[in-house]
Design an enzyme around this catalytic site. Structure first.
Site, PDB file in Angstrom:
ATOM      1  N   GLY A  92       5.443   1.872 -14.233  1.00 41.11           N
ATOM      2  CA  GLY A  92       6.968   1.925 -13.589  1.00 41.11           C
ATOM      3  C   GLY A  92       6.857   2.265 -12.383  1.00 41.11           C
ATOM      4  O   GLY A  92       5.916   2.752 -11.734  1.00 41.11           O
ATOM      5  N   ARG A 101       8.002   5.481  -7.405  1.00 40.70           N
ATOM      6  CA  ARG A 101       8.507   6.025  -6.065  1.00 40.70           C
ATOM      7  C   ARG A 101       9.185   4.797  -5.306  1.00 40.70           C
ATOM      8  O   ARG A 101       9.275   4.433  -3.998  1.00 40.70           O
ATOM      9  CB  ARG A 101       7.398   6.304  -4.972  1.00 40.70           C
ATOM     10  CG  ARG A 101       6.313   5.560  -4.681  1.00 40.70           C
ATOM     11  CD  ARG A 101       5.204   5.864  -3.820  1.00 40.70           C
ATOM     12  NE  ARG A 101       4.271   4.974  -3.487  1.00 40.70           N
ATOM     13  CZ  ARG A 101       3.656   5.006  -2.224  1.00 40.70           C
ATOM     14  NH1 ARG A 101       4.116   5.840  -1.345  1.00 40.70           N
ATOM     15  NH2 ARG A 101       2.801   4.168  -1.947  1.00 40.70           N
ATOM     16  N   ASP A 107      -0.551  -4.648 -12.928  1.00 40.63           N
ATOM     17  CA  ASP A 107       0.665  -4.422 -12.427  1.00 40.63           C
ATOM     18  C   ASP A 107       0.902  -4.734 -10.921  1.00 40.63           C
ATOM     19  O   ASP A 107       2.025  -4.619 -10.383  1.00 40.63           O
ATOM     20  CB  ASP A 107       1.146  -2.838 -12.645  1.00 40.63           C
ATOM     21  CG  ASP A 107       0.014  -1.875 -12.024  1.00 40.63           C
ATOM     22  OD1 ASP A 107      -1.146  -1.830 -12.583  1.00 40.63           O
ATOM     23  OD2 ASP A 107       0.347  -0.906 -11.012  1.00 40.63           O
ATOM     24  N   ARG A 159       5.740  -8.834 -13.022  1.00 40.07           N
ATOM     25  CA  ARG A 159       4.504  -8.559 -12.801  1.00 40.07           C
ATOM     26  C   ARG A 159       3.862  -8.918 -14.162  1.00 40.07           C
ATOM     27  O   ARG A 159       4.698  -9.040 -15.101  1.00 40.07           O
ATOM     28  CB  ARG A 159       3.980  -7.373 -12.484  1.00 40.07           C
ATOM     29  CG  ARG A 159       4.818  -6.697 -11.277  1.00 40.07           C
ATOM     30  CD  ARG A 159       4.954  -5.209 -11.577  1.00 40.07           C
ATOM     31  NE  ARG A 159       5.890  -4.564 -10.563  1.00 40.07           N
ATOM     32  CZ  ARG A 159       5.619  -3.712  -9.185  1.00 40.07           C
ATOM     33  NH1 ARG A 159       4.254  -3.921  -9.024  1.00 40.07           N
ATOM     34  NH2 ARG A 159       6.288  -3.400  -8.687  1.00 40.07           N
ATOM     35  N   ASP A 173       5.391  12.979  -5.933  1.00 46.60           N
ATOM     36  CA  ASP A 173       6.465  13.298  -5.277  1.00 46.60           C
ATOM     37  C   ASP A 173       7.426  11.964  -4.898  1.00 46.60           C
ATOM     38  O   ASP A 173       8.337  12.300  -4.691  1.00 46.60           O
ATOM     39  CB  ASP A 173       6.185  14.223  -3.931  1.00 46.60           C
ATOM     40  CG  ASP A 173       5.503  13.199  -2.867  1.00 46.60           C
ATOM     41  OD1 ASP A 173       5.251  12.152  -3.478  1.00 46.60           O
ATOM     42  OD2 ASP A 173       5.066  13.744  -1.985  1.00 46.60           O
ATOM     43  N   GLY A 174       7.017  10.996  -5.266  1.00 42.67           N
ATOM     44  CA  GLY A 174       7.950   9.669  -5.117  1.00 42.67           C
ATOM     45  C   GLY A 174       8.171   9.273  -3.774  1.00 42.67           C
ATOM     46  O   GLY A 174       8.941   8.491  -3.370  1.00 42.67           O
ATOM     47  N   LYS A 219      10.772   1.701  -1.111  1.00 42.06           N
ATOM     48  CA  LYS A 219       9.402   2.325  -1.449  1.00 42.06           C
ATOM     49  C   LYS A 219       9.555   3.759  -0.772  1.00 42.06           C
ATOM     50  O   LYS A 219       9.626   3.504   0.482  1.00 42.06           O
ATOM     51  CB  LYS A 219       8.295   1.432  -1.185  1.00 42.06           C
ATOM     52  CG  LYS A 219       6.787   1.980  -1.589  1.00 42.06           C
ATOM     53  CD  LYS A 219       5.761   0.670  -1.307  1.00 42.06           C
ATOM     54  CE  LYS A 219       4.487   1.254  -1.885  1.00 42.06           C
ATOM     55  NZ  LYS A 219       3.510  -0.009  -1.400  1.00 42.06           N
TER      56      LYS A 219
END
Length: 469
Positions: free
Chosen positions: A79, A82, A239, A173, A114-115, A102
């Site tokens: 998933g 970030r 993915d 995807r 940390d995203g 993003k």
């Protein structure tokens, strides 16, 4: 910028509603105005809107769920760790385009990260994606780069934070299908397939075999285009393989300079799984993973479903080879098609191994009358005389013009990219803008841009690329 939220409305269970992390001082560093115009968007979009802080009308930010085989190992829940899909915009042509962020912060899929995104990797994606677009290769694109006014911590210390605003035909995807199939959600897989068909292959409504065949053909053409320009994606996990046939996720990617089939740039690809020459093989492997998820839709009888899917998979290598050979004939300036063309192309590749891929093809058009420039590019040329004679006998009447229209002089060369990123992080965007300008017209050689066409200097060393996280 009014948005739709078709994905979120149509596919419950495929996302989590989420919002972007607040950032102290978002600023638009680079807005892709030509792309904005293509999408029918204004070219003065505010930073807070682009960062997902002031949501546009109709937006529903979600973190998409998907699974994936990463370097061969299956992860049932990956998933957007970030990233956020803000929604879709309907362009002047009526087609939907995802608007996604993003580097917008942690989500429940972040797996301890940390995203965030650092400025360097975000600008890399902008450069390479725009370069691919100008080369005519299907790709996601960057609408904007934002600085956030905060720092992100990476292995080499704190770096300026950034957010990329990405545009895609969709973010569906192979891993999207794997996510639902791994849960045994047959109805969910059907719902996702119907959505993907309606969005990307509407002529295949209700025809899941045809849908799979179209995805396979789109991906075969895409990988052939990568190979023809020397592009190494670096992380061809399932993915990172889109249903639309677009290139996505410019993490540890790079353009090959010295031709070597085993070229690997990614620091995490220690076994060479995604080496340049392996990309067509991984194409087939990834498509087989997609086929596994579609079997119940292809035929209620499992044996028949496997047989029908296998028939398509067995044709993938031929689709790729046909696309590659068609492209190679264009790169070599050949007249029509001849049974010996594949051997002619393969002999050329064998002869240029170790030499610069892009410049060998670019200077080949000059070799129609004068092969001096080509010989200067080769480390070994004992094979060249005989090959040139056979090649010249196969040339189209206007071969030189044809070749220069498909063989670029400018690609995102690794040393130049790194120089542009280093300067940008120090506050100087001029090298980035100069490189981007050259890449926007990669087939036209221009005065003053000579150094952008040169291979890396001897002191540049062995090149390694890294995931942005």
């Amino acid at each position: 910028m009014p948005l739709r939220h078709d994905f979120a409305s149509a596919l419950p269970g495929m996302f989590l509603d989420w919002t972007a992390d607040p950032v102290p001082h978002p600023q638009v560093l680079r807005l892709n105005r030509p792309l904005a115009r293509e999408l029918g968007l204004p070219d003065d979009l505010p930073a807070t809107l682009l960062a997902g802080l002031d949501l546009p009308e109709g937006a529903r930010p979600v973190a998409q769920a998907y699974a994936g085989h990463q370097f061969g190992g299956f992860s049932p829940r990956l998933g957007d760790g970030r990233a956020l899909l803000l929604g879709e915009v309907s362009g002047p042509d009526g087609r939907l385009h995802d608007i996604a962020l993003k580097g917008s912060g942690r989500t429940p899929f972040s797996r301890g990260a940390d995203g965030k995104a650092a400025l360097g990797p975000v600008l890399r994606e902008y450069i390479v994606a725009e370069g691919m677009h100008a080369l005519g290769i299907p790709t996601t694109r960057a609408l904007a780069v934002l600085t956030t006014g905060e720092e992100v911590l990476r292995e080499n210390g704190p770096l300026p934070g950034a957010v990329l605003v990405r545009v895609a035909s969709s973010h569906l995807r192979v891993g999207s299908f794997q996510y639902l199939a791994a849960q045994g959600d047959a109805e969910g897989v059907k719902r996702l397939a119907d959505y993907a068909i309606a969005r990307h292959y509407p002529h295949r409504a209700g025809d899941y075999v045809g849908f799979f065949a179209d995805v396979a053909a789109a991906q075969a053409r895409l990988i052939a285009q990568w190979m023809l320009v020397g592009f190494v994606h670096g992380v061809m996990n399932t993915d990172n393989m889109t249903i639309s046939g677009e290139t996505i996720d410019y993490g540890p990617c790079a353009f090959m300079e010295a031709y070597a089939p085993g070229t690997v740039y990614s620091s995490i690809d220690r076994q060479g799984r995604y080496a340049y020459a392996n990309q067509p093989l991984i194409l087939g492997w990834n498509l087989a993973r997609l086929a596994e998820t579609l079997l119940p839709l292809i035929d209620a009888d499992e044996a028949r479903a496997v047989e029908r899917a296998t028939r398509i998979l067995e044709g993938v290598a031929g689709l790729y080879q046909d696309a590659w050979l068609t492209g190679m004939r264009a790169k070599l300036g050949l007249d029509g098609a001849d049974a010996g063309d594949r051997a002619l192309a393969e002999e050329f590749l064998e002869g240029i191994e170790g030499a610069d891929w892009t410049l060998c093809f670019r200077r080949l058009s000059q070799a129609i009358t004068d092969d001096t420039a080509l010989r200067e590019r080769l480390f070994k040329d004992h094979w060249l005389d005989g090959w040139l004679a056979r090649w010249r006998a196969r040339l189209a009447p206007d071969a030189a013009a044809r070749m220069d229209a498909v063989n670029p002089i400018y690609i995102p060369r690794n040393e130049r990219v790194e120089e542009a990123l280093a300067a940008a992080q120090a506050g100087d965007m001029a090298p980035f803008e100069r490189l981007l300008d050259a890449l926007s017209d990669p087939f036209t050689e221009r005065e003053g841009l000579e150094n952008l066409a040169l291979p890396a200097s001897e002191g540049f060393g062995r090149y390694r690329t890294f995931c942005g996280t």
